[in-house]
Design a protein around this motif. Sequence first.
Motif, mmCIF file in Angstrom:
data_model
loop_
_atom_site.group_PDB
_atom_site.id
_atom_site.type_symbol
_atom_site.label_atom_id
_atom_site.label_comp_id
_atom_site.label_asym_id
_atom_site.label_seq_id
_atom_site.Cartn_x
_atom_site.Cartn_y
_atom_site.Cartn_z
ATOM 1 N N ALA A 172 0.968 -1.265 -0.056
ATOM 2 C CA ALA A 172 0.339 0.076 -0.102
ATOM 3 C C ALA A 172 0.395 1.341 -0.077
ATOM 4 O O ALA A 172 0.768 2.748 -1.045
ATOM 5 C CB ALA A 172 -1.155 0.316 1.442
ATOM 6 N N LEU A 173 2.279 1.208 0.610
ATOM 7 C CA LEU A 173 3.157 2.464 0.765
ATOM 8 C C LEU A 173 3.668 2.577 -0.413
ATOM 9 O O LEU A 173 3.184 3.870 -0.987
ATOM 10 C CB LEU A 173 4.030 1.858 1.553
ATOM 11 N N VAL A 174 4.249 1.670 -1.457
ATOM 12 C CA VAL A 174 4.388 1.777 -1.880
ATOM 13 C C VAL A 174 3.656 2.545 -3.487
ATOM 14 O O VAL A 174 3.914 3.450 -4.361
ATOM 15 C CB VAL A 174 5.256 0.491 -3.318
ATOM 16 N N LEU A 175 2.464 1.820 -3.505
ATOM 17 C CA LEU A 175 1.795 2.433 -4.352
ATOM 18 C C LEU A 175 0.949 4.183 -4.040
ATOM 19 O O LEU A 175 1.106 4.377 -5.062
ATOM 20 C CB LEU A 175 0.049 1.125 -4.052
ATOM 21 N N GLY A 176 0.922 4.216 -3.001
ATOM 22 C CA GLY A 176 0.896 5.599 -3.021
ATOM 23 C C GLY A 176 1.604 6.699 -3.339
ATOM 24 O O GLY A 176 1.465 7.078 -3.959
ATOM 25 N N VAL A 177 2.876 6.049 -3.245
ATOM 26 C CA VAL A 177 4.172 6.534 -3.451
ATOM 27 C C VAL A 177 4.128 6.880 -4.874
ATOM 28 O O VAL A 177 4.213 8.445 -5.327
ATOM 29 C CB VAL A 177 5.260 6.214 -2.791
ATOM 30 N N PHE A 178 3.886 5.593 -5.414
ATOM 31 C CA PHE A 178 3.675 5.572 -7.221
ATOM 32 C C PHE A 178 2.785 6.408 -8.119
ATOM 33 O O PHE A 178 3.616 7.432 -8.586
ATOM 34 C CB PHE A 178 4.448 4.249 -7.676
ATOM 35 N N ARG A 179 1.894 6.313 -7.190
ATOM 36 C CA ARG A 179 0.759 7.484 -7.893
ATOM 37 C C ARG A 179 1.327 8.678 -8.057
ATOM 38 O O ARG A 179 0.660 9.661 -8.463
ATOM 39 C CB ARG A 179 -0.412 7.016 -7.118
ATOM 40 N N GLU A 180 1.566 9.518 -6.636
ATOM 41 C CA GLU A 180 2.066 10.937 -6.477
ATOM 42 C C GLU A 180 3.374 10.588 -7.270
ATOM 43 O O GLU A 180 3.440 11.945 -7.864
ATOM 44 C CB GLU A 180 2.157 11.469 -5.122
ATOM 45 N N ALA A 181 4.280 10.556 -7.194
ATOM 46 C CA ALA A 181 5.628 10.179 -8.011
ATOM 47 C C ALA A 181 5.443 10.001 -9.516
ATOM 48 O O ALA A 181 5.849 10.790 -9.913
ATOM 49 C CB ALA A 181 6.847 9.328 -7.388
ATOM 50 N N ALA A 204 14.235 6.475 -7.450
ATOM 51 C CA ALA A 204 14.472 6.988 -5.995
ATOM 52 C C ALA A 204 13.278 7.659 -5.026
ATOM 53 O O ALA A 204 14.354 7.511 -3.814
ATOM 54 C CB ALA A 204 15.685 8.280 -6.757
ATOM 55 N N ARG A 205 11.976 7.573 -5.120
ATOM 56 C CA ARG A 205 11.886 8.144 -4.639
ATOM 57 C C ARG A 205 11.475 7.282 -3.666
ATOM 58 O O ARG A 205 10.834 7.139 -2.709
ATOM 59 C CB ARG A 205 10.172 9.158 -4.720
ATOM 60 N N LEU A 206 10.797 6.091 -4.231
ATOM 61 C CA LEU A 206 10.426 4.556 -3.928
ATOM 62 C C LEU A 206 11.351 3.935 -3.139
ATOM 63 O O LEU A 206 11.074 3.226 -2.306
ATOM 64 C CB LEU A 206 10.278 3.560 -4.905
ATOM 65 N N GLU A 207 12.416 3.886 -3.259
ATOM 66 C CA GLU A 207 14.135 3.658 -2.590
ATOM 67 C C GLU A 207 14.045 4.243 -1.227
ATOM 68 O O GLU A 207 13.735 3.649 -0.111
ATOM 69 C CB GLU A 207 14.634 3.659 -3.768
ATOM 70 N N ARG A 208 13.471 5.434 -0.997
ATOM 71 C CA ARG A 208 13.846 5.532 0.895
ATOM 72 C C ARG A 208 12.951 5.544 0.727
ATOM 73 O O ARG A 208 12.683 5.806 2.403
ATOM 74 C CB ARG A 208 14.062 7.351 0.046
ATOM 75 N N THR A 209 11.324 4.914 0.892
ATOM 76 C CA THR A 209 10.129 5.759 1.429
ATOM 77 C C THR A 209 9.691 3.484 1.423
ATOM 78 O O THR A 209 9.606 3.664 2.529
ATOM 79 C CB THR A 209 8.983 5.083 0.413
ATOM 80 N N ALA A 220 9.735 2.976 -22.012
ATOM 81 C CA ALA A 220 11.449 2.598 -21.325
ATOM 82 C C ALA A 220 10.902 2.224 -20.321
ATOM 83 O O ALA A 220 9.802 1.783 -19.745
ATOM 84 C CB ALA A 220 11.107 4.466 -21.478
ATOM 85 N N PHE A 221 11.840 1.247 -19.787
ATOM 86 C CA PHE A 221 11.825 0.511 -18.254
ATOM 87 C C PHE A 221 12.330 0.784 -17.217
ATOM 88 O O PHE A 221 13.775 1.158 -18.133
ATOM 89 C CB PHE A 221 12.033 -0.779 -19.015
ATOM 90 N N LEU A 222 12.818 0.787 -16.748
ATOM 91 C CA LEU A 222 13.111 0.321 -15.133
ATOM 92 C C LEU A 222 13.508 -0.541 -14.417
ATOM 93 O O LEU A 222 12.341 -1.074 -13.784
ATOM 94 C CB LEU A 222 13.617 1.441 -14.515
ATOM 95 N N ASN A 223 13.997 -1.362 -14.468
ATOM 96 C CA ASN A 223 14.203 -2.785 -13.637
ATOM 97 C C ASN A 223 14.451 -2.585 -11.536
ATOM 98 O O ASN A 223 16.009 -2.527 -12.040
ATOM 99 C CB ASN A 223 14.138 -3.725 -14.471
ATOM 100 N N CYS A 224 14.332 -3.072 -11.432
ATOM 101 C CA CYS A 224 15.018 -3.143 -9.701
ATOM 102 C C CYS A 224 15.001 -4.392 -9.350
ATOM 103 O O CYS A 224 13.836 -5.112 -8.453
ATOM 104 C CB CYS A 224 14.049 -2.350 -8.528
ATOM 105 N N ALA A 262 19.626 -4.182 -10.263
ATOM 106 C CA ALA A 262 19.924 -2.776 -10.112
ATOM 107 C C ALA A 262 19.276 -4.068 -8.812
ATOM 108 O O ALA A 262 18.604 -4.758 -8.754
ATOM 109 C CB ALA A 262 18.998 -1.833 -10.130
ATOM 110 N N LEU A 263 19.526 -3.780 -7.346
ATOM 111 C CA LEU A 263 19.108 -3.848 -6.530
ATOM 112 C C LEU A 263 17.498 -4.001 -6.268
ATOM 113 O O LEU A 263 16.777 -2.427 -6.389
ATOM 114 C CB LEU A 263 19.849 -3.913 -5.098
ATOM 115 N N PRO A 264 17.389 -4.440 -5.482
ATOM 116 C CA PRO A 264 15.490 -4.856 -5.291
ATOM 117 C C PRO A 264 15.471 -2.828 -4.797
ATOM 118 O O PRO A 264 16.258 -2.485 -3.844
ATOM 119 C CB PRO A 264 15.048 -5.330 -4.147
#
Length: 353
Positions: free
Chosen positions: A184-193, A205-210, A236-240, A263-265
């Motif tokens: 839930a936290l990840v989805l909330g941050v992603f929707r805003e970012a 980067a925002r998801l990583e910090r959160t 475009a992709f970005l894979n963690c 990249a690391l998770p």
Amino acid sequence: MSTTERRGDPAVLSWLPIVVMAVVAAMDLTAGPQAGFLPLVSLGPAFAGLIGTWRRTVLIGCAALLLCAGLGVYDGLFDTRRGYTAMASVAGVTLAGALAASTRMRREAELASVRSIAEVAQRVLQRPVPRRVGRLQVAASYTSAVAESRIGGDLYEVVVSPYGVRVIVGDVQGKGLAAVETAALVLGVFREAAHDEPGLTAIAARLERTVARDAGGEKFVTAVLAEIHTDEEYVAFLNCGHPAPMIIRADHSVDFPLPPAYALPLGMGTLGGDPPRPYRADFSPGEQLLLCTDGVTEARDAEGAFYPLEERAGLLDVPDADAALEALRTDIVRYARGPQDDAAMLLLRYRRE
């Protein structure tokens, strides 16, 4: 296997106590009083307490008492203690069955309430994705590894932003409420970012910090971010640390775009390693993009072989996106003989004009 097959036909089960008492009465009449079948009449209210309401159990118990009294008189058992013992046995089993049925009904009501709350939580956590975004047709599927569960640690979202259609599919390490809270936290941050940040790197980067701040280094999230540009026909992709996306080309060939460096998770950035870097892949009209979690790619059959996703990509060649994704989900469950892990899938089709 259907729910009715697993639990039995309710109509058949409702008649079971009456059938049992009829069989016992026939046996008693055939074998005579010396066989001692009369106490078995109590099986009627016993079965009623297991499958019916407490009121029905009491009614079956009263019928069993009348039957027991009739057979006792017919057999002449009330001249001794045997008749009264049989009556006491039926009355005792009826009382116990009624109490058991009442407790079971209360627990079923509590379970129904919990399931209702879980469904509401699922709608809040995992909102329905838009079915159409411009020339994209979208379908999503979620399969929980826990029977009767509707929420878990896998996540997905589609956001229409000023920078393109942005997508995330992720998998939280671990199970239970802690994983759901992190999802839930990840989805909330992603929707805003997704609306604010101009690039996928900034979103990651925002998801990583959160995740790092919330989990304290004890939990991580694998995820793949995507940004689709239908006007320029690329994604475009970005894979963690997540399974690679799958693109089904217009000629039915299959492509798994891989990152230039793994990249690391999310949540493990403090361990060092290369930061996630975005990369591109062609995405043209008539093609399909499938993002999924490891519940799909790591599903195993009885011999331990992984699910052959590339070979089964043809299952997605169905006009309706939801039906195509359901066909793939059903095939995965059949292949693995049941869900082994939570599995989330997101299918995006680039429709032709």
